[in-house]
Write a protein that holds these residues in place. Structure first.
Motif, short mmCIF file in Angstrom:
data_model
loop_
_atom_site.label_atom_id
_atom_site.label_comp_id
_atom_site.label_asym_id
_atom_site.label_seq_id
_atom_site.Cartn_x
_atom_site.Cartn_y
_atom_site.Cartn_z
N ARG A 98 0.84 -1.20 0.00
CA ARG A 98 0.00 0.00 0.00
C ARG A 98 0.87 1.25 0.00
O ARG A 98 0.66 2.19 -0.78
CB ARG A 98 -0.92 -0.01 1.21
N GLU A 99 1.87 1.29 0.90
CA GLU A 99 2.73 2.47 0.96
C GLU A 99 3.58 2.59 -0.30
O GLU A 99 3.81 3.70 -0.79
CB GLU A 99 3.61 2.43 2.19
N LEU A 100 4.03 1.47 -0.83
CA LEU A 100 4.80 1.52 -2.07
C LEU A 100 3.97 2.10 -3.20
O LEU A 100 4.47 2.89 -4.01
CB LEU A 100 5.29 0.12 -2.44
N ALA A 101 2.69 1.72 -3.25
CA ALA A 101 1.81 2.26 -4.29
C ALA A 101 1.58 3.75 -4.08
O ALA A 101 1.56 4.53 -5.05
CB ALA A 101 0.49 1.50 -4.31
N GLU A 102 1.40 4.17 -2.83
CA GLU A 102 1.20 5.59 -2.55
C GLU A 102 2.44 6.40 -2.93
O GLU A 102 2.34 7.56 -3.32
CB GLU A 102 0.88 5.78 -1.07
N ARG A 103 3.61 5.77 -2.83
CA ARG A 103 4.85 6.45 -3.20
C ARG A 103 5.15 6.29 -4.70
O ARG A 103 6.20 6.71 -5.16
CB ARG A 103 6.01 5.88 -2.38
N ARG A 104 4.27 5.64 -5.42
CA ARG A 104 4.39 5.42 -6.87
C ARG A 104 5.59 4.54 -7.22
O ARG A 104 6.05 4.54 -8.36
CB ARG A 104 4.48 6.76 -7.62
N ALA A 105 6.10 3.79 -6.25
CA ALA A 105 7.22 2.89 -6.52
C ALA A 105 6.74 1.62 -7.22
O ALA A 105 7.51 0.97 -7.91
CB ALA A 105 7.94 2.53 -5.22
N VAL A 106 5.48 1.25 -7.00
CA VAL A 106 4.87 0.13 -7.71
C VAL A 106 3.48 0.54 -8.14
O VAL A 106 2.92 1.52 -7.64
CB VAL A 106 4.78 -1.14 -6.82
N LEU A 107 2.91 -0.19 -9.08
CA LEU A 107 1.54 0.03 -9.50
C LEU A 107 0.61 -0.85 -8.68
O LEU A 107 0.99 -1.96 -8.28
CB LEU A 107 1.36 -0.30 -10.98
N THR A 108 -0.58 -0.37 -8.42
CA THR A 108 -1.59 -1.21 -7.78
C THR A 108 -2.27 -2.02 -8.87
O THR A 108 -2.90 -1.47 -9.76
CB THR A 108 -2.63 -0.36 -7.05
N PRO A 109 -2.13 -3.35 -8.83
CA PRO A 109 -2.66 -4.15 -9.94
C PRO A 109 -4.17 -4.29 -9.88
O PRO A 109 -4.79 -4.23 -8.82
CB PRO A 109 -1.97 -5.51 -9.73
N THR A 110 -4.75 -4.52 -11.04
CA THR A 110 -6.14 -4.91 -11.14
C THR A 110 -6.19 -6.44 -11.11
O THR A 110 -5.51 -7.09 -11.90
CB THR A 110 -6.76 -4.40 -12.45
N ARG A 128 -8.79 -6.46 -1.28
CA ARG A 128 -8.63 -5.42 -0.26
C ARG A 128 -7.34 -5.57 0.54
O ARG A 128 -6.87 -4.63 1.16
CB ARG A 128 -9.82 -5.44 0.69
N TRP A 129 -6.75 -6.80 0.53
CA TRP A 129 -5.50 -6.98 1.27
C TRP A 129 -4.41 -6.06 0.74
O TRP A 129 -3.49 -5.69 1.48
CB TRP A 129 -5.05 -8.44 1.19
N LEU A 130 -4.48 -5.67 -0.52
CA LEU A 130 -3.47 -4.78 -1.06
C LEU A 130 -3.50 -3.42 -0.40
O LEU A 130 -2.52 -2.69 -0.42
CB LEU A 130 -3.66 -4.61 -2.57
N TYR A 131 -4.63 -3.06 0.19
CA TYR A 131 -4.78 -1.73 0.76
C TYR A 131 -4.70 -1.76 2.28
O TYR A 131 -4.93 -0.74 2.93
CB TYR A 131 -6.12 -1.13 0.31
N GLN A 132 -4.39 -2.93 2.84
CA GLN A 132 -4.24 -3.02 4.29
C GLN A 132 -2.78 -2.85 4.66
O GLN A 132 -1.88 -3.19 3.89
CB GLN A 132 -4.75 -4.37 4.80
N GLU A 133 -2.57 -2.36 5.87
CA GLU A 133 -1.22 -2.18 6.36
C GLU A 133 -0.78 -3.34 7.26
O GLU A 133 0.34 -3.37 7.73
CB GLU A 133 -1.11 -0.86 7.15
N ILE A 134 -1.69 -4.26 7.54
CA ILE A 134 -1.32 -5.37 8.42
C ILE A 134 -0.99 -6.61 7.59
O ILE A 134 -1.47 -6.77 6.47
CB ILE A 134 -2.43 -5.70 9.44
N ASP A 135 -0.19 -7.47 8.19
CA ASP A 135 0.23 -8.70 7.54
C ASP A 135 -0.96 -9.65 7.38
O ASP A 135 -1.82 -9.74 8.26
CB ASP A 135 1.32 -9.37 8.39
N ASP A 136 -1.02 -10.36 6.26
CA ASP A 136 -2.12 -11.27 6.00
C ASP A 136 -1.83 -12.69 6.46
O ASP A 136 -2.68 -13.58 6.30
CB ASP A 136 -2.39 -11.33 4.49
N PHE A 137 -0.66 -12.95 7.02
CA PHE A 137 -0.21 -14.30 7.32
C PHE A 137 -1.24 -15.08 8.14
O PHE A 137 -1.48 -16.27 7.92
CB PHE A 137 1.13 -14.23 8.06
#
Length: 814
Positions: free
Chosen positions: A331-343, A502-511
């Motif tokens: 999520r933070e990487l996407a906000e920083r434009r370092a990666v794209l948020t995939p569809t 929605r896991w892509l937009y969460q800041e917590i680990d999904d483990f």
């Protein structure tokens, strides 16, 4: 047979009146092709339409033509399809409305060019042309979205990524080694975040600080392609230069980095004359293997940097991390434009055995989408034989006039590739292609870097979003001009766990697979009501609930907050669980977000397998001010409750076995845990329709709506002024501010009317500089020129004390 240009009247009527409505109703070229061919078969008509012919028909390319027989067949099939399904017009209209809404959103704030909108919406050029130019479609609901397309509409310049998190990662890791000179620090960066370059910067910093000027660093890996990739990245880093190191010093330090295979490390360490400054383990999730023991048992007690995107192994063996020095989410990487948020796109399957029919269907799907939005595609298969099977199906089903040639489709696995050359050379050739399809097994999940890939197709089930994103990371990497990324997942929920996007937009680990829930609120009062109800239905202890509600008072209007519910021991039956189970609760607000996420994520990263997490919390909690405190309601006890529930969640989801207890919990295989719930409370304003419509093109609409809902009667007017590239910025004015705005614009109109045209800009600048209207925001006053005429004021000023307040009362009453 005569050929008809697609711009001819007959072909254009076919496109507008029949093919586009059918396409909108079907959703894709592949589905449209099936609809038309089914209609032909049902009517007993001969002939088959192929996807490539429909792509050509909808290309809007004036240079293209189709033979008359194809047009005859398309007209016949479309007529049969429309006559056989009377729901098509309604479905097409709904799809078109959704398309228009999305196009409006994409265009609103930056004047994006039609070509960009076409690509981003994933629609054929013929549909885009009619939509953007407002030409009639058979649904009769198309309206021009952006007016007449002109040469002035240019693509918005893409902002570069914010790579500053790499600086923070370097600092944190170096600090970790300062605290623990012989420690094992983890650097966890998702695929695409630049973990190799970041780790090399850490190495150079450690070498520069080393007391021994001859101390080396050993970069350890288990694959030659990983070693070569790291070496190439070092060469690039040296070539780019370093802000804090001169070129000669940088080169000297780089020469002290030794890239070695894990099997060659022992003799190097035993024969070394000086202590290594650092040992780096690349792709460190492999470090539980016996071959890595020399790293941790090295006779020099050298510090170890464990570099990985996936700290949790599938077999749950520890990988040797003492401390996670730095990690970051997608999520933070996407906000920083370092990666794209995939569809994320689903490809339903009956099972994962892939019958010949399923393979053919997947090949058709990939071929269809690679003619449009899938520009460069990586298909990942579970086995070598499956790799070649997918490859053969794609080659056999590729039509002649597809944008890809047969040479643009290839496969690679550990035993070879479709060109019969070395795999390194093969991958280099693939990377040079602007459009291609590559089929591979797990080989490419480590050490492969081609930013041009924008699509990954996963043909096997994944067990964790981390592993899913390791594969998906091949398409989300930043590249100049790259706008979209797609992840296609073969899906069957009855067989394998399928993660919510929605896991892509969460800041917590999904483990541990916490259950995700979403709650919307329109005002702080409504937020409090909803959280109170959640606490009640989860039987949260009143004292704990009171603490949550007290912390809720710090939430500001419009802020997103989260409720973290953790399970307590339950002794009832499975049927009683939903109503009788008791839960603990923590509120994650802006003040506590870093604390909660950091501790929880770190616990997950080490496997969440500590039945007594007190030692872990003593170590990791201190950095966030969480010290041992056994007083009722302390943050220490709250975090202990969360981590203990996390331990039970780990046993429930991953084993080795669930903890025996008198009660029964309704856990289902491949589902979320019954021990953790993560509830996101998002602000969704319920403002009067007139105000909502007024703010529709304003970049700060959410903020203005929140301010309005916090005290509707305080405001007399809403004002908006245009932004330089499109869209607007809005302001709320009370009665005093509205009176001052009226006075200011009246005065400015008078001064401009008295000035010569050539002097008006000077008069405007002087007025703004000398204004003493203190209740008006400077950002509004500086754009007052757009509020001078009656037509401008009619569209840019909305009086609130008449219609909108009245509407609010009606809505509330209803």
């Amino acid at each position: 047979m005569a050929r008809l240009n697609i711009q001819s009247e007959r072909v254009q009527e076919l496109i507008s009146d029949k093919v586009i409505p059918l396409l909108l109703a079907a959703g894709s070229i592949a589905s449209l092709t099936k609809t038309l061919n089914d209609a032909l078969r049902n009517a007993g008509a001969a002939g088959t339409l192929h996807p490539n012919r429909l792509h050509a028909l909808l290309s809007n390319d004036i240079a293209r033509g189709l033979n008359e027989a194809t047009i005859d067949l398309a007209e016949q099939a479309a007529s049969f399809a429309l006559a056989g399904d009377n729901t098509i017009p309604d479905r097409a209209t709904k799809a078109l409305q959704d398309l228009q809404a999305e196009a409006q959103r994409l265009h609103l704030f930056a004047g994006a060019a039609p070509e960009e909108l076409t690509q981003r919406l994933g629609i054929p050029p013929a549909v885009a042309y009619r939509l953007l130019h407002g030409q009639s479609l058979a649904t009769d609901s198309a309206q021009p979205l952006i007016g007449k397309a002109t040469d002035e509409l240019t693509e918005r310049r893409q902002e570069p990524p914010d790579w500053s998190y790499q600086d923070i990662a370097v600092l944190r890791c170096v600090e970790a080694f300062s605290r623990r000179p012989s420690g094992r620090a983890g650097l966890i960066l998702p695929t695409g975040a630049g973990k190799t370059r970041t780790a090399l910067r850490i190495v150079l910093t450690m070498l520069n600080k080393a007391a021994d000027a001859k101390a080396p660093t050993y970069w350890v890996t288990h694959r030659r392609n990983l070693r070569e990739q790291a070496h190439r990245e070092l060469q690039k880093l040296v070539s780019d230069g370093h802000e804090q190191l001169p070129a000669d010093r940088l080169l000297e330090l780089a020469n002290r980095i030794k890239f070695v295979m894990v099997g060659d490390l022992t003799p190097l360490l035993e024969g070394a004359a000086v202590k290594p400054a650092l040992i780096v383990v690349d792709e460190a999730h492999h470090a539980a293997a016996p071959s890595y023991q020399p790293v941790f048992a090295n006779p020099w007690a050298a510090p170890v940097l464990l570099l990985t995107a996936t700290p949790n192994r599938g077999d749950q063996l520890p990988i040797g991390i003492d401390e996670i020095a730095f990690t970051i989410t997608y999520r933070e990487l996407a906000e920083r434009r370092a990666v794209l948020t995939p569809t994320f796109l689903d490809f339903p399957v009956d099972d994962f055995d892939w019958s010949s029919v399923a393979v053919a269907d997947l090949a058709d799907y990939v071929i269809d989408r690679t003619s449009t939005e899938f520009t460069k595609t990586l298909v990942l298969a579970p086995r070598v034989d499956r790799v070649e099977e997918f490859y053969q199906a794609l080659v056999e089903r590729l039509p002649e006039d597809h944008p890809l040639e047969v040479e643009d489709i290839g496969y690679v696995h550990g035993a070879g590739n479709s060109l019969g050359i070395g795999n390194e050379d093969f991958l280099a050739r693939f990377a040079s292609k602007p459009r291609a399809v590559l089929i591979s097994a797990q080989l490419l999940l480590e050490g492969f870097d081609d930013p041009g890939i924008n699509t990954v197709v996963l043909t096997y089930p994944s067990t964790s979003i981390i592993r899913l994103m390791q594969a998906a990371g091949r398409c989300v990497r930043y590249a100049p001009g790259k706008r979209h990324a797609y992840v296609v997942q073969a899906r069957n929920d009855s067989i394998a766990y399928h993660f919510d996007q929605r896991w892509l937009y969460q800041e917590i680990d999904d483990f541990l697979r916490p259950q995700l829930q979403d709650v919307e609120y329109g005002s702080l009062g409504e937020l409090r009501e909803r959280v109170t109800k959640l606490l009640q239905i989860h039987n949260v202890d009143p004292a704990a609930g009171a603490r949550v509600l007290n912390r809720l008072a710090t939430v500001t209007p419009g802020e997103t907050c989260r409720l973290f519910l953790y399970g307590l021991p339950f002794f009832g039956t499975e049927e009683e669980f939903a109503t009788e189970a008791r839960w603990g609760a923590l509120l994650e607000s802006s003040e506590s977000s870093v604390l909660l996420r950091s501790i929880f994520n770190s616990f997950c990263a080490i496997g969440a397998d500590l039945s007594d997490p007190s030692d872990f919390l003593l170590r990791d909690g201190a950095a966030h001010g969480v010290n041992k405190d056994l007083a009722p309601g302390s943050r220490w006890l709250e975090m202990m409750g969360l981590l203990t529930a996390s331990y039970f969640a780990k046993r429930e989801v991953h084993g080795p076995s669930a903890i025996e207890s008198p009660g029964s919990r309704p856990y289902r295989a491949n589902g979320a845990t019954t021990w953790l719930k993560y509830i996101t409370c998002s602000f969704r304003p319920a403002v009067p329709p007139a105000l909502a419509e007024f703010l529709r093109d304003c970049h700060n609409a959410t903020q203005i709506e929140a301010e309005y809902l916090d005290g509707p009667t305080r405001y007399a007017a809403a004002v908006k002024v245009p932004l330089p590239l499109g869209g607007a910025e809005a302001f709320l004015l009370n009665e005093l501010s509205q009176a001052e705005l009226d006075a200011a614009t009246t005065a400015l109109r008078g001064q401009l009317a008295d000035a010569e045209p050539r002097e008006q800009f000077s008069v405007l600048a002087g007025f703004i500089a000398g204004s003493n209207h203190r209740s008006l925001p400077n950002r509004l006053l500086s754009r007052a020129e757009f509020l001078l005429t009656a037509p401008d004021r009619a569209v840019r000023i909305l009086k609130l004390n008449d219609t909108t307040h009245h509407e609010t009362k009606e809505v509330d009453h209803a």
